[in-house]
Design a protein around this motif. Structure first.
Motif, mmCIF file in Angstrom:
data_model
loop_
_atom_site.group_PDB
_atom_site.id
_atom_site.type_symbol
_atom_site.label_atom_id
_atom_site.label_comp_id
_atom_site.label_asym_id
_atom_site.label_seq_id
_atom_site.Cartn_x
_atom_site.Cartn_y
_atom_site.Cartn_z
ATOM 1 N N GLN A 152 -16.045 -33.197 18.039
ATOM 2 C CA GLN A 152 -14.634 -33.187 17.642
ATOM 3 C C GLN A 152 -13.844 -32.126 18.408
ATOM 4 O O GLN A 152 -12.655 -32.291 18.638
ATOM 5 C CB GLN A 152 -14.507 -32.942 16.139
ATOM 6 N N GLN A 153 -14.513 -31.061 18.793
ATOM 7 C CA GLN A 153 -13.864 -29.987 19.538
ATOM 8 C C GLN A 153 -13.897 -30.217 21.050
ATOM 9 O O GLN A 153 -13.428 -29.392 21.818
ATOM 10 C CB GLN A 153 -14.545 -28.654 19.227
ATOM 11 N N SER A 177 -19.366 -31.862 14.837
ATOM 12 C CA SER A 177 -18.297 -30.865 14.880
ATOM 13 C C SER A 177 -17.994 -30.453 16.321
ATOM 14 O O SER A 177 -16.835 -30.306 16.708
ATOM 15 C CB SER A 177 -18.699 -29.648 14.054
#
Length: 141
Positions: free
Chosen positions: A69-70, A66
């Motif tokens: 992805q950021q 996550s």
């Protein structure tokens, strides 16, 4: 010494309930978790599909993708230590600094790093910190 009726016996029973499902033991350290498994296998019997993780490694494994992805990267303890050490050196080079540059040693940085990590684990954000409780404002900064 037999481990019947102890934490390790209950852990063994839980592991054996679903032998083909992947299981994660969250232990205070990898060494302690591996020690639990070795003792279980030696005294109660073999287990399979069991992995040992610490709280930090478990959380890291859950959030790493996550964060990627950021466009963010989770840094480890060693890296954060040297970042804090570098920041302390930069702050020490200022004329009104609480500590001199030659006093910024890894031992002192280690204690500051530990205090910062404890605050982070407690959920305290940098914006919530104040320097007025300190006798010296420079020390607080």
């Amino acid at each position: 010494m037999k481990i019947v009726g102890t934490f390790l016996k209950r852990l063994y029973d839980s592991i054996r309930r679903e032998p083909f499902r992947r299981k994660i033991i969250i232990a205070p350290s990898y060494i302690e978790g591996q020690s639990w498994l070795m003792r279980i296998c030696r005294e109660l019997g073999p287990v399979m599909n069991v992995e040992v993780q610490t709280v930090q490694s478990f959380v890291r494994s859950q959030v790493q993708f996550s964060l990627y992805q950021q466009g963010l990267t989770l840094i480890g303890e060693q890296r954060s230590f040297w970042i804090i050490h570098h920041v302390m050196e930069q702050m020490a080079s200022k004329p009104d600094s609480y500590i001199a540059v030659n006093q910024v040693k890894p031992g002192i940085a280690m204690h500051v790093h530990q205090a910062i990590m404890d605050l982070r684990r407690a959920g305290v954000r940098a914006g919530e910190l104040r320097d007025d409780p300190f006798m010296s404002q420079q020390k607080g900064s």
